[in-house]
Design an enzyme around this catalytic site. Structure first.
Site, short mmCIF file in Angstrom:
data_model
loop_
_atom_site.label_atom_id
_atom_site.label_comp_id
_atom_site.label_asym_id
_atom_site.label_seq_id
_atom_site.Cartn_x
_atom_site.Cartn_y
_atom_site.Cartn_z
N PRO A 218 4.59 17.08 -35.55
CA PRO A 218 4.92 15.74 -35.07
C PRO A 218 6.26 15.73 -34.32
O PRO A 218 7.12 16.56 -34.62
CB PRO A 218 5.03 14.94 -36.36
N ASP B 276 2.68 20.74 -25.80
CA ASP B 276 1.50 21.63 -25.76
C ASP B 276 1.93 23.09 -25.60
O ASP B 276 1.37 23.98 -26.24
CB ASP B 276 0.57 21.24 -24.59
N LYS C 162 0.87 -1.17 0.00
CA LYS C 162 0.00 0.00 0.00
C LYS C 162 0.91 1.22 0.00
O LYS C 162 1.76 1.38 0.88
CB LYS C 162 -0.86 -0.04 1.26
N LEU C 163 0.77 2.06 -0.99
CA LEU C 163 1.67 3.21 -1.12
C LEU C 163 0.94 4.48 -0.69
O LEU C 163 -0.10 4.83 -1.26
CB LEU C 163 2.15 3.35 -2.57
N1 LIG Z 1 15.11 18.18 -22.68
C1 LIG Z 1 14.71 19.32 -23.24
N2 LIG Z 1 15.50 20.44 -23.17
C2 LIG Z 1 15.10 21.60 -23.74
N3 LIG Z 1 13.95 21.75 -24.42
C3 LIG Z 1 13.13 20.68 -24.52
C4 LIG Z 1 13.46 19.41 -23.93
N4 LIG Z 1 12.45 18.54 -24.20
C5 LIG Z 1 11.54 19.23 -24.91
N5 LIG Z 1 11.94 20.52 -25.11
C6 LIG Z 1 11.23 21.59 -25.83
O1 LIG Z 1 9.87 21.26 -26.03
C7 LIG Z 1 9.59 21.09 -27.43
C8 LIG Z 1 8.64 19.94 -27.62
O2 LIG Z 1 9.20 18.78 -27.05
P1 LIG Z 1 9.08 17.32 -27.66
O3 LIG Z 1 9.83 17.24 -28.93
O4 LIG Z 1 9.49 16.39 -26.57
O5 LIG Z 1 7.53 17.26 -27.99
P2 LIG Z 1 6.49 16.08 -27.79
O6 LIG Z 1 7.16 14.76 -27.98
O7 LIG Z 1 5.34 16.41 -28.64
O8 LIG Z 1 6.11 16.30 -26.29
P3 LIG Z 1 4.81 15.85 -25.49
O9 LIG Z 1 5.25 14.65 -24.75
O10 LIG Z 1 4.54 17.04 -24.62
O11 LIG Z 1 3.74 15.58 -26.50
C9 LIG Z 1 10.95 20.90 -28.08
O12 LIG Z 1 10.93 21.31 -29.43
C10 LIG Z 1 11.83 21.79 -27.21
O13 LIG Z 1 11.66 23.15 -27.55
#
Ligand SMILES: Nc1ncnc2c1ncn2[C@@H]1O[C@H](COP(=O)(O)OP(=O)(O)OP(=O)(O)O)[C@@H](O)[C@H]1O
Ligand SMILES: [Mg+2]
Length: 317
Positions: A185, A255, A27-28
């Protein structure tokens, strides 16, 4: 002023809590959960608000979780247009393991939306006047088929609004088939779209350029986590790279990025500058713990630190 409308077909009430350590069969003890409205488009609308803009969040809402989403959004002064549905809106669980400093995200299936309820959603969107941007973000729940994008795209065209889509799989494929202005994407989503197992940095631009030439999509922003993003149109390809950051949580980065891009476009800055602001907002979100979105101050501070490089440029005379 023209409106930004965000559409979230599969919203969620995100419940966050933390535990000492994730151990099976025990149980956490959890800390008191904090509830937040979630789902792609809803988060985009919340981030837009945090950045000083305005957006109308449209989403189906059912049961107590649905009501709570609307109440919490209203508390954040985000405009809402909730379409009542019979089934209950899902509740997601976010658990922070304090010992290992890890976060676990439990993504529940969304409630089924009936044909009539979907039609009500689409009619509600069609009924909003003076729309500049329509942002559809997140997954599709049962009852909302990928070809919903045919209708969404046609509503956007009728309104002369630009359609921006952040989703994956068949939904993203159908969105491009129907016609969109911009998609965002990540690498996995782009590879799936291109029918490839993997894409490397050299093949991203090629895959995106082919998609633009082929389909009905003007702008592709491929997000690359800590490496920032690659912006591709028929005329240009550029990389936008954030500085190395001490990130706390990457949840909500996508987002926040989308919110920054739309706000940038809304302000009539160039496409490159809008995406630059998007990268700044995405990176700003990673400076905040848990599910927190970006702050305007962090995003504004980061904006000038994003390095832009032209990879390809066509000068049309
Ligand atoms: N480790 C990081 N360091 C700096 N900026 C980051 C990092 N991770 C994400 N970002 C920023 O956030 C933007 C979107 O991140 P990511 O490419 O991970 O999108 P995603 O996979 O759609 O994310 P989500 O999981 O929110 O849907 C990147 O283009 C960058 O500007
Ligand atoms: Mg994403």
């Amino acid at each position: 002023m023209s409106a930004i409308v965000t559409i979230t077909f599969n919203p969620a009430l995100d419940k966050s809590t933390s535990i000492a350590e994730l151990i099976p069969d025990k149980k956490l003890k959890c800390t008191r959960p904090v509830c937040e409205p979630g789902g792609g488009g809803i988060n985009v609308a919340r981030a837009i608000k945090k950045l000083g803009g305005e957006a109308i969040a449209v989403y189906p809402a059912g049961g107590e979780a649905g009501e709570n989403i609307t109440r919490l959004l209203t508390e954040e002064t985000v405009s809402t247009l909730a379409i009542p549905i019979k089934n209950h809106t899902r509740e997601n669980l976010v658990i922070a393991d304090q010992t290992h400093q890890k976060q676990y995200l439990f993504d529940m299936p969304g409630p089924s939306v009936s044909k009539q309820e979907l039609e009500q959603c689409l009619n509600a969107i069609a009924g909003i006047h003076d729309v500049a941007f329509m942002v559809v973000s997140g997954s599709l729940p049962p009852g909302v088929p990928p070809h919903v994008f045919e209708t969404i795209s046609s509503i956007a065209r009728t309104k002369n609004a630009k359609l921006i889509v952040d989703t994956s799989g068949d939904a993203l494929k159908d969105a491009i088939k129907a016609g969109v202005y911009l998609i965002k994407p990540n690498l996995t989503e782009l590879a799936l779209l291109a029918g490839k197992d993997k894409l490397n940095s050299a093949s991203i631009g090629h895959a995106a350029t082919e998609m633009i030439a082929y389909g009905k999509c003007e702008v592709i922003v491929v997000s690359l986590g800590g490496l920032g993003a690659i912006l591709v149109t028929k005329d240009l390809e550029m990389s936008l790279t954030p500085p190395a950051l001490a990130t706390k949580s990457t949840v909500g980065a996508g987002d926040s990025m989308l919110a920054g891009i739309v706000l940038g476009l809304m302000k009539n800055t160039s496409l490159a500058d809008a995406v630059r602001y998007g990268v700044a907002c995405g990176s700003a979100a990673t400076l905040r713990p848990g599910t927190e979105l970006c702050t305007k101050k962090d995003a504004d501070d980061l904006y000038s630190k994003i390095v832009i490089k032209n990879i390809r440029e066509y000068h049309v005379s």
